[in-house]
Design a protein around this motif. Structure first.
Motif, PDB file in Angstrom:
ATOM      1  N   ASN A 130       0.808  -1.227   0.000  1.00  0.00           N
ATOM      2  CA  ASN A 130       0.000   0.000   0.000  1.00  0.00           C
ATOM      3  C   ASN A 130       0.838   1.273   0.000  1.00  0.00           C
ATOM      4  N   ASN A 131       2.042   1.184  -0.484  1.00  0.00           N
ATOM      5  CA  ASN A 131       2.890   2.347  -0.680  1.00  0.00           C
ATOM      6  C   ASN A 131       3.537   2.252  -2.053  1.00  0.00           C
ATOM      7  N   VAL A 132       3.859   3.411  -2.595  1.00  0.00           N
ATOM      8  CA  VAL A 132       4.624   3.433  -3.837  1.00  0.00           C
ATOM      9  C   VAL A 132       6.093   3.486  -3.479  1.00  0.00           C
ATOM     10  N   ARG A 133       6.847   2.525  -3.978  1.00  0.00           N
ATOM     11  CA  ARG A 133       8.293   2.566  -3.769  1.00  0.00           C
ATOM     12  C   ARG A 133       8.972   2.827  -5.109  1.00  0.00           C
ATOM     13  N   PHE A 134      10.091   3.500  -5.027  1.00  0.00           N
ATOM     14  CA  PHE A 134      10.818   3.921  -6.218  1.00  0.00           C
ATOM     15  C   PHE A 134      12.077   3.071  -6.331  1.00  0.00           C
ATOM     16  N   VAL A 135      12.103   2.211  -7.323  1.00  0.00           N
ATOM     17  CA  VAL A 135      13.197   1.261  -7.493  1.00  0.00           C
ATOM     18  C   VAL A 135      14.165   1.817  -8.537  1.00  0.00           C
ATOM     19  N   PRO A 136      15.407   2.124  -8.145  1.00  0.00           N
ATOM     20  CA  PRO A 136      16.366   2.706  -9.098  1.00  0.00           C
ATOM     21  C   PRO A 136      16.955   1.636 -10.017  1.00  0.00           C
ATOM     22  N   LYS A 137      16.812   1.852 -11.314  1.00  0.00           N
ATOM     23  CA  LYS A 137      17.343   0.902 -12.283  1.00  0.00           C
ATOM     24  C   LYS A 137      18.255   1.625 -13.279  1.00  0.00           C
ATOM     25  N   VAL A 138      19.349   0.980 -13.608  1.00  0.00           N
ATOM     26  CA  VAL A 138      20.263   1.507 -14.617  1.00  0.00           C
ATOM     27  C   VAL A 138      19.565   1.453 -15.975  1.00  0.00           C
ATOM     28  N   VAL A 139      19.556   2.585 -16.696  1.00  0.00           N
ATOM     29  CA  VAL A 139      18.902   2.609 -18.005  1.00  0.00           C
ATOM     30  C   VAL A 139      19.862   2.926 -19.150  1.00  0.00           C
ATOM     31  N   LYS A 140      20.992   3.625 -18.855  1.00  0.00           N
ATOM     32  CA  LYS A 140      21.965   3.915 -19.909  1.00  0.00           C
ATOM     33  C   LYS A 140      23.360   3.988 -19.314  1.00  0.00           C
ATOM     34  N   ILE A 141      24.324   3.526 -20.082  1.00  0.00           N
ATOM     35  CA  ILE A 141      25.736   3.653 -19.726  1.00  0.00           C
ATOM     36  C   ILE A 141      26.449   4.193 -20.965  1.00  0.00           C
ATOM     37  N   GLU A 142      26.699   5.500 -20.977  1.00  0.00           N
ATOM     38  CA  GLU A 142      27.337   6.133 -22.138  1.00  0.00           C
ATOM     39  C   GLU A 142      27.705   7.574 -21.776  1.00  0.00           C
ATOM     40  N   ASP A 143      28.073   8.335 -22.765  1.00  0.00           N
ATOM     41  CA  ASP A 143      28.360   9.757 -22.563  1.00  0.00           C
ATOM     42  C   ASP A 143      27.031  10.507 -22.485  1.00  0.00           C
ATOM     43  N   LEU A 144      26.752  11.106 -21.318  1.00  0.00           N
ATOM     44  CA  LEU A 144      25.456  11.751 -21.088  1.00  0.00           C
ATOM     45  C   LEU A 144      25.601  13.258 -20.886  1.00  0.00           C
ATOM     46  N   ARG A 145      26.563  13.857 -21.540  1.00  0.00           N
ATOM     47  CA  ARG A 145      26.800  15.290 -21.350  1.00  0.00           C
ATOM     48  C   ARG A 145      25.620  16.140 -21.807  1.00  0.00           C
ATOM     49  N   LYS A 146      24.791  15.616 -22.688  1.00  0.00           N
ATOM     50  CA  LYS A 146      23.653  16.394 -23.181  1.00  0.00           C
ATOM     51  C   LYS A 146      22.403  16.224 -22.325  1.00  0.00           C
ATOM     52  N   PHE A 147      22.538  15.478 -21.233  1.00  0.00           N
ATOM     53  CA  PHE A 147      21.395  15.210 -20.359  1.00  0.00           C
ATOM     54  C   PHE A 147      21.674  15.732 -18.956  1.00  0.00           C
ATOM     55  N   TYR A 148      20.600  15.773 -18.138  1.00  0.00           N
ATOM     56  CA  TYR A 148      20.690  16.279 -16.774  1.00  0.00           C
ATOM     57  C   TYR A 148      20.079  15.259 -15.826  1.00  0.00           C
ATOM     58  N   GLY A 149      20.580  15.249 -14.615  1.00  0.00           N
ATOM     59  CA  GLY A 149      20.014  14.400 -13.581  1.00  0.00           C
ATOM     60  C   GLY A 149      19.293  15.246 -12.542  1.00  0.00           C
ATOM     61  N   HIS A 150      18.151  14.755 -12.084  1.00  0.00           N
ATOM     62  CA  HIS A 150      17.502  15.447 -10.962  1.00  0.00           C
ATOM     63  C   HIS A 150      18.414  15.382  -9.728  1.00  0.00           C
ATOM     64  N   ARG A 151      19.242  14.360  -9.708  1.00  0.00           N
ATOM     65  CA  ARG A 151      20.355  14.305  -8.759  1.00  0.00           C
ATOM     66  C   ARG A 151      21.582  13.874  -9.548  1.00  0.00           C
ATOM     67  N   GLU A 152      22.706  14.528  -9.301  1.00  0.00           N
ATOM     68  CA  GLU A 152      23.931  14.156 -10.007  1.00  0.00           C
ATOM     69  C   GLU A 152      25.023  13.837  -8.995  1.00  0.00           C
ATOM     70  N   ILE A 153      25.721  12.753  -9.253  1.00  0.00           N
ATOM     71  CA  ILE A 153      26.837  12.307  -8.417  1.00  0.00           C
ATOM     72  C   ILE A 153      28.088  12.344  -9.286  1.00  0.00           C
ATOM     73  N   ILE A 154      29.084  13.089  -8.852  1.00  0.00           N
ATOM     74  CA  ILE A 154      30.292  13.284  -9.650  1.00  0.00           C
ATOM     75  C   ILE A 154      31.335  12.236  -9.268  1.00  0.00           C
ATOM     76  N   GLY A 155      31.697  11.418 -10.249  1.00  0.00           N
ATOM     77  CA  GLY A 155      32.574  10.286  -9.969  1.00  0.00           C
ATOM     78  C   GLY A 155      34.049  10.622  -9.866  1.00  0.00           C
ATOM     79  N   LYS A 156      34.515  11.671 -10.567  1.00  0.00           N
ATOM     80  CA  LYS A 156      35.921  12.073 -10.550  1.00  0.00           C
ATOM     81  C   LYS A 156      36.847  10.910 -10.918  1.00  0.00           C
ATOM     82  N   LYS A 157      36.437  10.159 -11.939  1.00  0.00           N
ATOM     83  CA  LYS A 157      37.243   9.053 -12.470  1.00  0.00           C
ATOM     84  C   LYS A 157      37.489   7.930 -11.453  1.00  0.00           C
TER      85      LYS A 157
END
Length: 385
Positions: A323-350
């Motif tokens: 009886n609750n909505v849960r948000f399950v995070p799933k990987v959808v793309k692995i590539e160069d995403l410089r043209k896109f934005y994240g509602h949250r962004e985590i900077i990996g620094k290589k």
């Protein structure tokens, strides 16, 4: 009406019994039962699984407006805003409410797909998308709505929806928190007189919302599909406004978006009741940027995966659980995403990335709840809602 006044109204009339994403018949039934006598509540039929469908009628004005929400059961934000608006209309001491009710008569279906709402799905009990059933009318819900349209012959129709977090206001880094559409009535997407009237009202709503969420209002794609309800209504010459409740930063419960939909309802209905809508002032509609698809829920940038430098996009899948909505995070793309934005962004620094569960690879469609960048642990889970 200015932002401060609208915010005051929202704070005063927000319905406390409705919260979050999971809204269905059990939630609104107590609210229907407590409505004032001036709001006529009628059960107009049942769904494919025999759940009641209600029509609310309020007002005495000559302008007739038909509104329906949760045609898709998992699009609940507009339902919350409708009940906030009803609380305002129910206040006999509110001058604005009295003015609106003297100028128009509102016909409101708060949940058109009660089975879909209960199951938290876009589809109805028979796995049919009601917004693709406007011509064939194979479902009880579709027949009911079609009957209302023919009986009421509304001056305006408000088709209330929700949209995914992927949408941006244009090709920008601004989310489309609220989007609108004046649907097309033919393949040529002709700008008819009825479309112009809807566009004029949308332009007024946009003008107000720009004071509150500048740059976060979008215009939904008007590709024609006669099987869609809005397109069918425009084909019939009925001015139709599609509302799309979208994402506001960090607002996965859509409580901030709910507020802006409330603003839009007040603004549009007041405008319709106080203005002769000719459609002449329609051109500002096209100043609203068409929705882009520039967002992912999370982007993990500049990480090393399998020896390669990549960005990783993660999207939440909404699932009903206990009886609750849960948000399950799933990987959808692995590539160069410089043209896109994240509602949250985590900077990996290589830094090298790996799933917290070392036996699980980071690949598309894989769930990614927690992960390491080198030795630092990150969590991307959202709480149950």
């Amino acid at each position: 009406m200015d932002h401060n006044t609208l915010h005051h109204y929202f704070t005063k009339y927000k319905e406390p019994l409705l919260y979050g994403r999971y809204i269905h018949l059990d939630h609104i039934t107590p609210l229907l039962n407590k409505l004032d006598d001036k709001i006529e509540v009628t059960q107009i039929g049942v769904s494919e699984n025999n759940a009641p469908i209600h029509l609310l009628k309020i007002g005495t004005g000559v302008k007739k407006l038909l509104l329906w929400s949760q045609m898709h059961g998992n699009e609940s934000t507009t339902t919350k805003a409708v009940f906030d608006f009803l609380n305002l209309l129910n206040d006999s001491k509110n001058d604005l409410a009295n003015s609106l009710l003297q100028g128009c008569t509102l016909f409101i279906v708060p949940i058109l797909s009660p089975d879909g709402a209960k199951a938290y799905t876009r589809l109805n009990y028979n796995d049919v998308d009601l917004n693709r059933d406007a011509q064939n009318l194979t479902q009880k819900e579709s027949v009911l709505l079609n009957g209302l349209i023919k009986d009421i012959q509304p001056d305006f129709a408000f088709n209330l929806h929700g949209q995914r977090t992927i949408f941006s206001a244009g090709e920008t880094n601004q989310p489309a928190t609220v989007s609108f559409l004046s649907p097309a009535g033919n393949k040529e997407r002709s700008i008819s007189s009825s479309r112009k009237k809807a566009m004029q009202v949308i332009a007024e709503m946009n003008q107000i919302l720009q004071q509150c969420i500048p740059g976060q209002v979008g215009r939904y794609d008007d590709g024609f599909n006669i099987n869609c309800v809005g397109d069918t209504l425009e084909y019939m010459g009925i001015p139709t406004i599609l509302f799309e409740a979208g994402h506001y930063p960090q607002d996965y419960d859509r409580e901030k978006t709910r507020e802006y939909i409330f603003y839009a309802l007040i603004t549009s209905i007041q405008y319709i009741t106080t203005t002769v809508i000719t459609g002449e002032d329609y051109k500002d509609y096209f100043l609203i940027p068409e929705n882009g698809k520039c967002f992912y829920d999370i982007i993990i940038r500049d990480v090393i995966l399998n020896g390669n430098s990549v960005d990783i996009a993660v999207q939440f899948t909404e699932e009903l659980y206990e009886n609750n909505v849960r948000f399950v995070p799933k990987v959808v793309k692995i590539e160069d995403l410089r043209k896109f934005y994240g509602h949250r962004e985590i900077i990996g620094k290589k830094r090298a990335i790996r799933n917290e569960n070392v036996t699980v690879e980071i690949v598309p469609e894989e769930v990614l709840l927690k992960f390491y960048l080198n030795s630092e642990l990150f969590s991307i889970e959202l709480a149950k809602r």
